[in-house]
Design a protein around this motif. Structure first.
Motif, short mmCIF file in Angstrom:
data_model
loop_
_atom_site.label_atom_id
_atom_site.label_comp_id
_atom_site.label_asym_id
_atom_site.label_seq_id
_atom_site.Cartn_x
_atom_site.Cartn_y
_atom_site.Cartn_z
N ILE A 6 0.87 -1.17 0.00
CA ILE A 6 0.00 0.00 0.00
C ILE A 6 0.91 1.22 0.00
O ILE A 6 1.49 1.59 1.02
N GLY A 7 1.03 1.82 -1.16
CA GLY A 7 2.04 2.84 -1.43
C GLY A 7 3.06 2.24 -2.36
O GLY A 7 3.84 1.36 -1.97
N TYR A 8 3.04 2.69 -3.60
CA TYR A 8 3.92 2.08 -4.61
C TYR A 8 4.83 3.14 -5.23
O TYR A 8 4.98 3.24 -6.44
N GLY A 9 5.41 3.95 -4.33
CA GLY A 9 6.41 4.91 -4.77
C GLY A 9 7.80 4.30 -4.67
O GLY A 9 7.98 3.09 -4.81
N LYS A 10 8.78 5.14 -4.42
CA LYS A 10 10.17 4.65 -4.37
C LYS A 10 10.35 3.61 -3.27
O LYS A 10 11.04 2.60 -3.46
N ILE A 30 -0.63 -1.01 -4.67
CA ILE A 30 -1.69 0.00 -4.56
C ILE A 30 -1.07 1.39 -4.48
O ILE A 30 -0.31 1.70 -3.56
N GLY A 31 -1.38 2.21 -5.46
CA GLY A 31 -0.96 3.60 -5.49
C GLY A 31 -2.16 4.51 -5.53
O GLY A 31 -3.31 4.09 -5.34
N SER A 32 -1.91 5.78 -5.81
CA SER A 32 -3.01 6.75 -5.82
C SER A 32 -4.01 6.50 -6.94
O SER A 32 -5.17 6.91 -6.84
N SER A 33 -3.60 5.80 -7.99
CA SER A 33 -4.48 5.60 -9.14
C SER A 33 -5.38 4.37 -9.03
O SER A 33 -6.29 4.20 -9.84
N ASN A 34 -5.12 3.50 -8.05
CA ASN A 34 -5.93 2.27 -7.96
C ASN A 34 -6.30 1.95 -6.52
O ASN A 34 -6.23 0.79 -6.10
N ARG A 35 -6.70 2.97 -5.76
CA ARG A 35 -7.05 2.78 -4.36
C ARG A 35 -8.27 1.89 -4.17
O ARG A 35 -8.51 1.40 -3.07
N GLU A 36 -9.01 1.63 -5.24
CA GLU A 36 -10.17 0.75 -5.12
C GLU A 36 -9.76 -0.67 -4.71
O GLU A 36 -10.57 -1.44 -4.19
N LEU A 37 -8.49 -1.02 -4.91
CA LEU A 37 -8.01 -2.34 -4.50
C LEU A 37 -7.95 -2.49 -2.99
O LEU A 37 -7.73 -3.60 -2.48
N SER A 42 -10.89 -7.66 -1.82
CA SER A 42 -9.63 -7.79 -2.54
C SER A 42 -8.46 -7.92 -1.59
O SER A 42 -7.61 -8.79 -1.73
N LEU A 43 -8.42 -7.07 -0.58
CA LEU A 43 -7.27 -7.01 0.31
C LEU A 43 -7.12 -8.28 1.14
O LEU A 43 -6.00 -8.66 1.52
N SER A 44 -8.22 -8.96 1.40
CA SER A 44 -8.18 -10.15 2.26
C SER A 44 -7.38 -11.29 1.63
O SER A 44 -7.06 -12.27 2.31
N GLN A 45 -7.01 -11.17 0.36
CA GLN A 45 -6.18 -12.20 -0.27
C GLN A 45 -4.74 -12.15 0.23
O GLN A 45 -3.99 -13.11 0.07
N ALA A 46 -4.35 -11.04 0.83
CA ALA A 46 -2.96 -10.86 1.27
C ALA A 46 -2.74 -11.50 2.63
O ALA A 46 -3.64 -11.57 3.47
N ASP A 47 -1.51 -11.95 2.88
CA ASP A 47 -1.12 -12.45 4.20
C ASP A 47 -0.71 -11.31 5.13
O ASP A 47 -0.86 -11.41 6.35
N ALA A 68 -10.24 -5.98 6.65
CA ALA A 68 -9.98 -7.16 5.83
C ALA A 68 -9.28 -8.27 6.62
O ALA A 68 -8.98 -9.33 6.06
N ASN A 69 -9.02 -8.03 7.91
CA ASN A 69 -8.35 -9.02 8.77
C ASN A 69 -6.95 -9.33 8.27
O ASN A 69 -6.49 -10.48 8.28
#
Length: 238
Positions: A6-10, A30-37, A42-47, A68-69
């Motif tokens: 969450i934050g896809y800058g440098k 996830i960056g500013s252009s796709n915050r809908e993720l 969607s987020l619950s797929q992550a560990d 999303a736990n």
């Protein structure tokens, strides 16, 4: 391990490089252009999520992770007025949260040195103390989160200093922090105790973002499967 960035800058990209090299999978970028993720399903797929964004977005991003736990490692700075609420929600919802103003292993050892030096100087009133921090011009908050952590450690040990002040002339009971923004500079923090006789200075200088990114991945690995509120002191057993 599936990691949501969450934050896809440098910083996010530096974390991605290290995580992939260690065999982890990036489930979200996830960056500013796709915050809908950030939506729950969607987020619950992550560990685990690693959150490096802005002072304005960190708090709602952490809430989305809790919904999303998903355990969350947060390195965003400038939002800590919300930290008490985040800690309370984490415990209430039985989530996992790890915050650090700096994930560098070297900086966390520097924190320990700073506290020990402050203890030694607590009963030496002939010494004044000040701090300088230098970062790149894209850094949005000043002083840095690392500088604030260092300052709070000093205030906890040196009773003659009651508060810190940034980029203004300090009163006798204030710890002065001078913030500079210069490119290219990943980060330098210097603490100086000065008297009429001598100076004592400790400095940490980052050479790249790799130390911060590597520490964030180590923290994410450590946090997986845990519940509660943690810091890098827990990760590094300091």
């Amino acid at each position: 391990m599936k990691i949501a960035l969450i934050g896809y800058g440098k910083m996010g990209k530096a974390i991605e490089t290290i995580a992939l090299a260690k065999g982890h999978e990036i489930s979200h970028r996830i960056g500013s252009s796709n915050r809908e993720l950030l939506e729950k399903d969607s987020l619950s797929q992550a560990d685990v999520a690693i959150e490096f964004t802005t002072p304005e977005t960190a708090y709602p991003n952490i809430l989305k992770c809790f919904e999303a736990n998903v355990p969350v490692v947060c390195g965003s700075t400038g939002w800590l007025e919300h930290l008490p609420q985040i800690k309370a929600l984490c415990l209430e919802k039985h989530q996992a949260f790890l915050y650090a103003s700096n994930f560098s292993i070297g900086v966390n050892i520097f924190f320990e040195l700073n506290q020990r030096l402050a203890e030694l100087m607590a009963n030496q009133p002939q010494y004044d103390v000040k701090m300088e921090e230098i970062h790149h011009t894209q850094k949005k908050d000043a002083p840095s989160g690392t500088a604030i952590s260092l300052a709070e450690q000093i205030l906890a040990k040196v009773s003659r200093k009651k508060s810190w002040i940034n980029d203004q002339p300090p009163a006798m009971d204030q710890l002065a922090i001078l913030s500079k923004r210069i490119d290219p500079t990943p980060g330098t923090h210097t603490i100086t105790y000065t008297s009429e006789i001598d100076d004592i200075t400790i400095t940490h200088t980052a050479h790249s973002r790799q130390g911060f990114a590597a520490g964030a991945v180590v923290a994410a690995e450590w946090l997986q499967g845990k519940k509660g509120i943690f810091t890098m002191k827990d990760v590094l057993d300091l």
